[in-house]
Design an enzyme around this catalytic site. Structure first.
Site, PDB file in Angstrom:
ATOM      1  N   ASP A  79      68.032  46.953  36.598  1.00  0.00           N
ATOM      2  CA  ASP A  79      67.545  47.209  37.954  1.00  0.00           C
ATOM      3  C   ASP A  79      68.652  47.152  38.998  1.00  0.00           C
ATOM      4  O   ASP A  79      68.387  47.275  40.199  1.00  0.00           O
ATOM      5  CB  ASP A  79      66.436  46.201  38.318  1.00  0.00           C
ATOM      6  CG  ASP A  79      65.051  46.678  37.870  1.00  0.00           C
ATOM      7  OD1 ASP A  79      64.882  47.905  37.676  1.00  0.00           O
ATOM      8  OD2 ASP A  79      64.146  45.831  37.725  1.00  0.00           O
ATOM      9  N   ARG A  87      66.127  39.652  37.272  1.00  0.00           N
ATOM     10  CA  ARG A  87      67.097  40.275  38.173  1.00  0.00           C
ATOM     11  C   ARG A  87      68.141  39.294  38.700  1.00  0.00           C
ATOM     12  O   ARG A  87      69.081  39.702  39.399  1.00  0.00           O
ATOM     13  CB  ARG A  87      66.377  40.957  39.350  1.00  0.00           C
ATOM     14  CG  ARG A  87      65.527  42.147  38.923  1.00  0.00           C
ATOM     15  CD  ARG A  87      65.207  43.076  40.077  1.00  0.00           C
ATOM     16  NE  ARG A  87      66.401  43.730  40.623  1.00  0.00           N
ATOM     17  CZ  ARG A  87      66.386  44.558  41.657  1.00  0.00           C
ATOM     18  NH1 ARG A  87      65.249  44.836  42.282  1.00  0.00           N
ATOM     19  NH2 ARG A  87      67.503  45.114  42.099  1.00  0.00           N
ATOM     20  N   HIS A 129      57.579  45.216  47.891  1.00  0.00           N
ATOM     21  CA  HIS A 129      58.740  45.075  48.779  1.00  0.00           C
ATOM     22  C   HIS A 129      58.398  45.797  50.075  1.00  0.00           C
ATOM     23  O   HIS A 129      57.748  46.845  50.050  1.00  0.00           O
ATOM     24  CB  HIS A 129      59.978  45.774  48.186  1.00  0.00           C
ATOM     25  CG  HIS A 129      60.778  44.940  47.233  1.00  0.00           C
ATOM     26  ND1 HIS A 129      61.399  45.472  46.126  1.00  0.00           N
ATOM     27  CD2 HIS A 129      61.071  43.619  47.229  1.00  0.00           C
ATOM     28  CE1 HIS A 129      62.042  44.511  45.484  1.00  0.00           C
ATOM     29  NE2 HIS A 129      61.857  43.374  46.124  1.00  0.00           N
ATOM     30  N   ASP A 152      60.167  47.733  51.820  1.00  0.00           N
ATOM     31  CA  ASP A 152      60.635  49.127  51.897  1.00  0.00           C
ATOM     32  C   ASP A 152      59.802  50.098  51.049  1.00  0.00           C
ATOM     33  O   ASP A 152      60.058  51.291  51.046  1.00  0.00           O
ATOM     34  CB  ASP A 152      62.128  49.232  51.567  1.00  0.00           C
ATOM     35  CG  ASP A 152      62.444  48.919  50.111  1.00  0.00           C
ATOM     36  OD1 ASP A 152      61.513  48.621  49.326  1.00  0.00           O
ATOM     37  OD2 ASP A 152      63.643  48.969  49.749  1.00  0.00           O
ATOM     38  N   ALA A 192      60.036  52.299  37.626  1.00  0.00           N
ATOM     39  CA  ALA A 192      60.468  50.904  37.788  1.00  0.00           C
ATOM     40  C   ALA A 192      60.018  50.363  39.135  1.00  0.00           C
ATOM     41  O   ALA A 192      60.312  49.232  39.501  1.00  0.00           O
ATOM     42  CB  ALA A 192      61.979  50.808  37.673  1.00  0.00           C
ATOM     43  N   CYS A 204      65.242  52.377  47.814  1.00  0.00           N
ATOM     44  CA  CYS A 204      65.616  51.274  46.924  1.00  0.00           C
ATOM     45  C   CYS A 204      66.971  51.514  46.259  1.00  0.00           C
ATOM     46  O   CYS A 204      67.667  50.573  45.895  1.00  0.00           O
ATOM     47  CB  CYS A 204      64.599  51.091  45.804  1.00  0.00           C
ATOM     48  SG  CYS A 204      62.928  50.892  46.334  1.00  0.00           S
ATOM     49  N   ASP A 237       1.848  26.101  58.591  1.00  0.00           N
ATOM     50  CA  ASP A 237       0.428  26.153  58.945  1.00  0.00           C
ATOM     51  C   ASP A 237       0.098  24.845  59.635  1.00  0.00           C
ATOM     52  O   ASP A 237       0.638  23.800  59.308  1.00  0.00           O
ATOM     53  CB  ASP A 237      -0.423  26.265  57.671  1.00  0.00           C
ATOM     54  CG  ASP A 237      -0.244  27.619  56.992  1.00  0.00           C
ATOM     55  OD1 ASP A 237      -0.133  28.623  57.713  1.00  0.00           O
ATOM     56  OD2 ASP A 237      -0.207  27.645  55.749  1.00  0.00           O
ATOM     57  N   SER A 242      14.605  21.413  48.062  1.00  0.00           N
ATOM     58  CA  SER A 242      14.381  22.024  49.361  1.00  0.00           C
ATOM     59  C   SER A 242      15.726  22.341  49.955  1.00  0.00           C
ATOM     60  O   SER A 242      16.421  21.465  50.454  1.00  0.00           O
ATOM     61  CB  SER A 242      13.618  21.105  50.308  1.00  0.00           C
ATOM     62  OG  SER A 242      13.635  21.704  51.597  1.00  0.00           O
ATOM     63  N   ASP A 280      13.956  21.750  36.433  1.00  0.00           N
ATOM     64  CA  ASP A 280      12.665  21.680  37.094  1.00  0.00           C
ATOM     65  C   ASP A 280      12.524  20.296  37.724  1.00  0.00           C
ATOM     66  O   ASP A 280      12.747  19.281  37.059  1.00  0.00           O
ATOM     67  CB  ASP A 280      11.577  21.905  36.040  1.00  0.00           C
ATOM     68  CG  ASP A 280      10.192  21.747  36.608  1.00  0.00           C
ATOM     69  OD1 ASP A 280       9.636  22.769  37.042  1.00  0.00           O
ATOM     70  OD2 ASP A 280       9.666  20.608  36.623  1.00  0.00           O
ATOM     71  N   VAL A 281      12.167  20.274  38.990  1.00  0.00           N
ATOM     72  CA  VAL A 281      12.173  18.989  39.696  1.00  0.00           C
ATOM     73  C   VAL A 281      11.067  18.050  39.191  1.00  0.00           C
ATOM     74  O   VAL A 281      11.242  16.833  39.163  1.00  0.00           O
ATOM     75  CB  VAL A 281      12.128  19.203  41.232  1.00  0.00           C
ATOM     76  CG1 VAL A 281      10.792  19.763  41.673  1.00  0.00           C
ATOM     77  CG2 VAL A 281      12.442  17.925  41.969  1.00  0.00           C
TER      78      VAL A 281
HETATM   79  N1  ARG Z   1      62.159  47.091  39.288  1.00  0.00           N
HETATM   80  C1  ARG Z   1      62.681  46.686  40.530  1.00  0.00           C
HETATM   81  C2  ARG Z   1      61.991  45.386  40.949  1.00  0.00           C
HETATM   82  O1  ARG Z   1      60.832  45.238  40.685  1.00  0.00           O
HETATM   83  C3  ARG Z   1      62.489  47.735  41.576  1.00  0.00           C
HETATM   84  C4  ARG Z   1      63.117  47.397  42.885  1.00  0.00           C
HETATM   85  C5  ARG Z   1      62.833  48.383  43.942  1.00  0.00           C
HETATM   86  N2  ARG Z   1      63.591  48.080  45.078  1.00  0.00           N
HETATM   87  C6  ARG Z   1      63.125  48.106  46.317  1.00  0.00           C
HETATM   88  N3  ARG Z   1      63.957  47.881  47.270  1.00  0.00           N
HETATM   89  N4  ARG Z   1      61.865  48.272  46.599  1.00  0.00           N
HETATM   90  O2  ARG Z   1      62.606  44.526  41.512  1.00  0.00           O
END
Ligand code: ARG
Length: 710
Positions: free
Chosen positions: A65, A90, A168, A170, A258, A264, A605, A637, A681-682
């Site tokens: 990644d 990552r 994310h 973005d 991905a 990205c 009543d 009740s 049942d009560v």
């Molecule tokens: N597979 C990557 C992750 O899940 C993708 C990252 C995408 N990057 C982004 N800036 N949205 O981290």
């Protein structure tokens, strides 16, 4: 080539979908074509290089990644805040990005190890450099935002992401030149949408539809008005063109697998800030302390859920685990929220769950005066069933008359020239002009009993839904034992009962309990009394013969005749004294001088002369009779039981019996140890209870008083 727009990209030499860390990767592991990925990446690279300078970082095997350079860090001027990845998959990219930034001469800031932040993937500058939009909720933590504000000297606006697909910022949000904003509103919570709308005028907002969002239309790179993007719908393309943008679609489907696209795959290296901005992160934070059986009970989980659900985030500052099974644990949490309002909502919910604000930052409770009788100040604190204390003039004082859904009034009185404070719970309607009411969340704490010993003999079974017969028997045994204890020590058991008690043949058993001194007060409505009296007079309940379970001819009139008869005598007591009523629940109450209260309702009543149709008076009556109760038996009740439950503080054992599991759940789920729900049942319950008490040697069954013949 200084002054030129610069980007960082990473060739996809080792790119592959190797694992699943976002929803896009599901089902795509090893499904991307390396060849096509390379072509697509190169196409993007060439579009970008025609318009800007593109630098490359050497890809590293094992970190597939790493192509997504947006996640390397966040740059502003010559400063970088290095990412701290959420997923271990990552985290290995970090040192490589760090080395590259240092080589390039950036000043690199690193967040404390506990703070997760995924760089420009979750932080986007307003294109005019006025502020930073920062996302949180999936990958980055809200607590990282104040660091961004401090290190980058920029105002941070926190946006909460709520749709997993747009994990994310973005992926669903793209500030464009000229103050435009391309974004997918449903990816954000309500508050964040409000914030966006406050900062970006309507004519500048370009909301996209889901079809565009899922093709990563918001994951776009805007190079001076040219938008590089995977794909946009013709409509969106037209909208963007009308606003003067040039749209360049360049297919990035291999990277979508991905969870990434154009934005990205790039990191802008020459971000600058508008000079006049004021560095403030609008994140507010408070330290709260949770204490109790955090591990055994779900206290901690519930607290965390409550923080996140309300739009905040948290960080664990300290965690002190209890040594023995019985000892309690303590957790110190920093709770953050983007606004004062959100923080207050979270804090009051946490206080309700027994959390405390840390003592160092603790202030006196805020008191506001009542301006109109019967109306509380706007942000009054709503009470719970738990013993509460409020801080006044630096001292914690206990709140008297605890009940839920009330308000706290603080009174000061003069004692030898010194003011003595006291606090009590009251209802909104009882507030007087000038009363000082506790508002907000400061200076309030609730006290929870955290005795694990007790809960071992606790007879809880909730959660299993319907109780098996054997289970009911075990519970009844324990309740019988408890009832006997209360009776022996001169305690108080209050019964709340609905008419079903009589229909199901439980009347005689309840009468036995009253006669034998197990009940100190009885709460109900008009109906239970009418049915009970009808049964005594006619052997029917609403016209149904209780011994045979079949309707009696003309029996429907029994009900009204009963009411009429009691009305003639003026009260149940008068009818009993006159010898007209000779047995049953209310007969026993009168004989044993057990007080009862009958609260009226619209469907009654009659009513019987004893039924209180003024509901405020009826509530007061209930509250009076419930005072000092050790145990409340709630028998079929929902209406009267909820009424009674609201007036009952924690520490009082509540037993809720109903054939409907939903009612039991509603009543027994007060979040306190003391409530027990029994789905059965009560009539059966009461008969078992009387049997158990007899077995305990406390009740011997006397013959039923003969039914009067009429
Ligand atoms: N597979 C990557 C992750 O899940 C993708 C990252 C995408 N990057 C982004 N800036 N949205 O981290």
């Amino acid at each position: 080539m200084s002054g030129a727009i610069r980007y960082l990209m990473c060739p996809p030499d080792y790119y592959e979908v190797d694992y699943v860390i976002n929803p896009w990767m599901v089902g795509n592991v090893r499904r991307s074509s390396r060849e096509r990925a390379l072509q697509q990446w190169q196409a993007l690279y060439s579009h970008l290089s025609q318009r800007a300078e593109v630098k490359l970082i050497q890809p590293v095997p094992g970190w597939p990644d790493m192509v997504f350079t947006a996640n390397a860090g966040l740059i502003l001027g010559s400063t970088v805040v290095l990412s701290r990845f959420y997923h271990p998959e990552r985290q290995g990219e970090q040192p490589h990005f760090k080395a590259w930034f240092e080589e390039q001469g950036y000043t690199v800031y690193e967040l404390p190890p506990a703070l997760v932040f995924e760089g420009a993937g979750d932080a986007l500058l307003d294109r005019a450099g006025r502020w930073l939009w920062a996302g949180y909720g999936f990958r980055s933590m809200l607590e990282s935002h104040p660091y961004l504000a401090k290190w980058l000297g920029i105002e941070v606006l926190s946006l909460r992401l709520v749709d997993e697909r747009f994990y994310h910022l973005d992926t669903c949000f793209c500030p464009l030149s000229e103050g435009y904003l391309l974004y997918y509103p449903p990816a954000f919570d309500t508050y964040s949408n409000r914030l966006i709308e406050m900062r970006v005028p309507p004519e500048k907002r370009i909301p996209v539809q889901e079809v565009d969002a899922i093709h990563f239309a918001c994951n776009a790179v805007d190079v001076n008005g040219t938008i590089l993007v995977n794909r946009v719908s013709p409509e969106l393309e037209a909208t963007l063109q009308e606003r003067g943008f040039v749209v360049v679609q360049t297919e990035l489907t291999e990277f979508l697998k991905a969870g990434g696209a154009a934005k990205c795959l790039t990191l802008r290296l020459d971000e600058t800030v508008a000079p006049q901005t004021d560095p403030v992160a609008t994140v507010l934070s408070r330290t709260v302390i949770l204490q109790g059986h955090l591990v055994d009970s779900d206290l901690l989980t519930r607290a965390v859920d409550c923080i996140v659900d309300n739009g905040g985030s948290f960080q664990i500052l300290k965690f002190q685990l209890g040594e023995k099974r019985q000892s309690t644990s303590t957790v110190e949490l920093a709770v953050s929220a983007p606004t004062e309002e959100t923080l207050d909502t979270i804090l009051s919910a946490l206080i309700e769950q027994g959390a405390r604000l840390s003592e160092e930052t603790q202030q006196d409770a805020r008191l506001e005066r009542v301006e109109k009788a019967g109306v509380a100040p706007d942000d009054f604190y709503v009470t719970t069933i738990y013993p509460t204390q409020v801080r006044v003039a630096g001292q914690w004082i206990p709140v008297q008359r605890q009940r839920m859904d009330g308000v706290i009034v603080v009174k000061g009185s003069d004692c030898n020239g010194k003011t003595q404070f006291s606090a009590y719970c009251t209802l909104i309607r009882d507030l007087q002009v000038g009363d000082a009411v506790v508002c907000g969340v400061e200076g309030i704490r609730t006290v929870r009993q955290a005795s694990k010993e007790r809960s071992s003999q606790e007879f809880t079974f909730m959660g299993s839904g319907v109780s098996s017969e054997r289970r009911v028997e075990i519970l009844v045994e324990q309740i019988a034992w408890e009832l006997r204890q209360i009776k022996e020590r001169g305690g108080k058991t209050v019964v709340v009962a609905g008419p079903v008690v009589i229909h199901t043949g439980g009347g005689s058993h309840l009468a036995t309990l009253i006669r034998e001194g197990y009940v100190q007060a009885l709460l109900g409505g008009n109906a239970i009394a009418v049915h009970d009296l009808e049964q005594n007079l006619y052997g029917t309940s609403l016209g149904v013969d209780l011994s045979r379970g079949t309707p009696v001819k003309g029996g429907h009139k029994h009900h009204l005749k009963t009411i009429n008869l009691i009305r003639k005598y003026g009260s149940i007591q008068a009818a009993v004294e006159a010898g007209v009523i000779t047995g049953g629940v209310f007969y026993e109450c009168i004989r044993a001088q057990v007080p009862f209260s009958l609260a009226g309702s619209i469907r009654d009543d009659g009513p019987l002369p004893d039924t209180e149709m003024d509901l405020i008076k009826a509530q007061q009556d209930y509250a009076r009779l419930l005072q000092g109760a050790d145990m409340v038996l709630m028998l079929s009740s929902m209406l009267h039981s909820i009424g009674a439950g609201n007036m009952t503080p924690a520490g009082v054992k509540l037993i809720c019996v109903d054939i409907n599991p939903a009612v039991v759940t509603k009543l027994a789920d007060r979040g306190s140890l003391e409530s027990v729900g029994i789905v059965t049942d009560v009539g059966l319950f009461l008969s078992l209870l009387v049997q158990q008490l007899a077995r305990l040697g406390q009740v011997y069954k006397r013959p039923e008083p003969a039914l009067a013949a009429h």
